[in-house]
Design an enzyme around this catalytic site. Structure first.
Site, PDB file in Angstrom:
ATOM      1  N   ASP A  78       0.873  -1.171   0.000  1.00 31.81           N
ATOM      2  CA  ASP A  78       0.000   0.000   0.000  1.00 31.81           C
ATOM      3  C   ASP A  78       0.911   1.223   0.000  1.00 31.81           C
ATOM      4  OD1 ASP A  78      -2.146  -1.696   0.243  1.00 31.81           O
ATOM      5  OD2 ASP A  78      -2.876  -0.867   2.133  1.00 31.81           O
ATOM      6  N   HIS A 125       4.798  -7.313   0.260  1.00 31.89           N
ATOM      7  CA  HIS A 125       4.417  -8.604  -0.310  1.00 31.89           C
ATOM      8  C   HIS A 125       5.100  -8.846  -1.652  1.00 31.89           C
ATOM      9  CE1 HIS A 125       0.917  -9.508   2.482  1.00 31.89           C
ATOM     10  NE2 HIS A 125       1.260  -8.268   2.825  1.00 31.89           N
ATOM     11  N   SER A 139       8.760   3.363   4.995  1.00 33.49           N
ATOM     12  CA  SER A 139       9.804   3.736   4.069  1.00 33.49           C
ATOM     13  C   SER A 139       9.394   3.500   2.627  1.00 33.49           C
ATOM     14  CB  SER A 139      11.091   2.989   4.404  1.00 33.49           C
ATOM     15  OG  SER A 139      12.167   3.548   3.690  1.00 33.49           O
TER      16      SER A 139
END
Length: 286
Positions: A93, A150, A253
């Site tokens: 995200d 992911h 980050s």
């Protein structure tokens, strides 16, 4: 850059980046109730955190601030949208910082700023050459985002390279004002072999990032101030499927993806500032 951004960048050079980050990391790991509760409540208020998609929705149930920050989502919160066999899934995200073609061995950071593949991967020319003239995507995770990373595509882990460095913030102001930002910050370079060639997933540290964890080695930063390479070809193969969790940031980050020449392309509507959702379609192999 406006004056406010210039002052912010200058401040980055002056503060003790590592000392400040380690202090925040110590507090973020604290289980002392008033410390972790204060951190969580102030953070939720400051950044408007929504826990409706989280597995744990009561802030008081998190044992530490780190547990809150790296919170898991409900199992059905991010179904795999990049489900075609050659689709590339978003690793996080966040928002696109930049993406597109790698020009020879130069990666675009921001207007007036490029950085080299050689520097990015920690000074390995053979590894850098695998992505010459390839494609890259840089995804920025803001403080309010879900902070687990992911897999963009199914791959078998070949090696990791921990590269020590600075801990500049990685927002738009520093991307515009700090040369070689992503090739000078502390980072973990993960190299996977896929059915479409090599793929790099690079987790870049930043100011007050207290560490980076992976599902295969646990916490890997901070480490001694030299490049540390781990060869996973000498161990039991580690294969992660597209959409599987790879790791997480202990405070947020950036993720940089690298693909070889002529192998990958990104969705035409994606550009700097585009919102990404983990497991959403980022592009495809061809």
């Amino acid at each position: 850059m406006n004056l406010r951004d210039k002052l912010f960048v200058i401040l980055q050079y002056l503060v003790p980046q590592h000392g400040l980050s380690r202090l925040v990391g110590m507090l973020a790991r604290s289980e002392v109730p008033w410390i972790k509760t204060t951190f969580i409540n102030q953070f939720m208020k400051r950044f408007g955190i929504d826990l409706s998609e989280a597995e744990i929705q009561d802030p008081d149930q998190f044992p530490t601030f780190n547990a809150f920050f790296t919170r898991a989502l409900k199992a059905d919160a991010r179904p795999l949208e990049a489900d075609a066999v050659n689709d590339i899934a978003s690793p996080a995200d966040g928002a696109v910082s930049q993406l597109g073609a790698i020009r020879a061995n130069q990666v675009f950071q921001a207007k007036g700023h490029d950085y080299s593949l050689y520097d990015l991967v920690g000074g390995d020319s053979a590894l850098a050459s695998e992505f010459t003239n390839g494609q890259f995507a840089t995804i920025y995770l803001s403080p309010r985002d879900y902070h687990r990373v992911h897999m963009p595509f199914t791959g078998t882990l070949r090696e990791t390279r921990y590269v020590p460095g600075d801990l500049f913030s990685v927002n738009e102001a520093t991307a515009n004002g700090v040369p070689n930002l992503f090739a000078r910050n502390e980072r973990l370079v993960c190299i996977f072999d896929t059915d479409n060639g090599p793929m790099a997933v690079i987790l870049v540290g930043a100011m007050i990032v207290a560490g980076i964890e992976t599902v295969f080695s646990g916490q890997v930063c901070p480490l001694p101030r030299e490049v540390q390479s781990t060869d996973y070809q000498r161990t039991q193969p580690i294969t992660l499927q597209k959409g599987d969790e790879l790791g997480r940031f202990l405070l947020g980050s950036t993720v940089v993806l690298l693909f070889p020449e002529g192998k990958a392309s990104f969705e035409s509507e994606l550009k700097a500032g585009s919102v990404t959702r983990v497991r959403g379609k980022l592009g495809s192999f061809h």
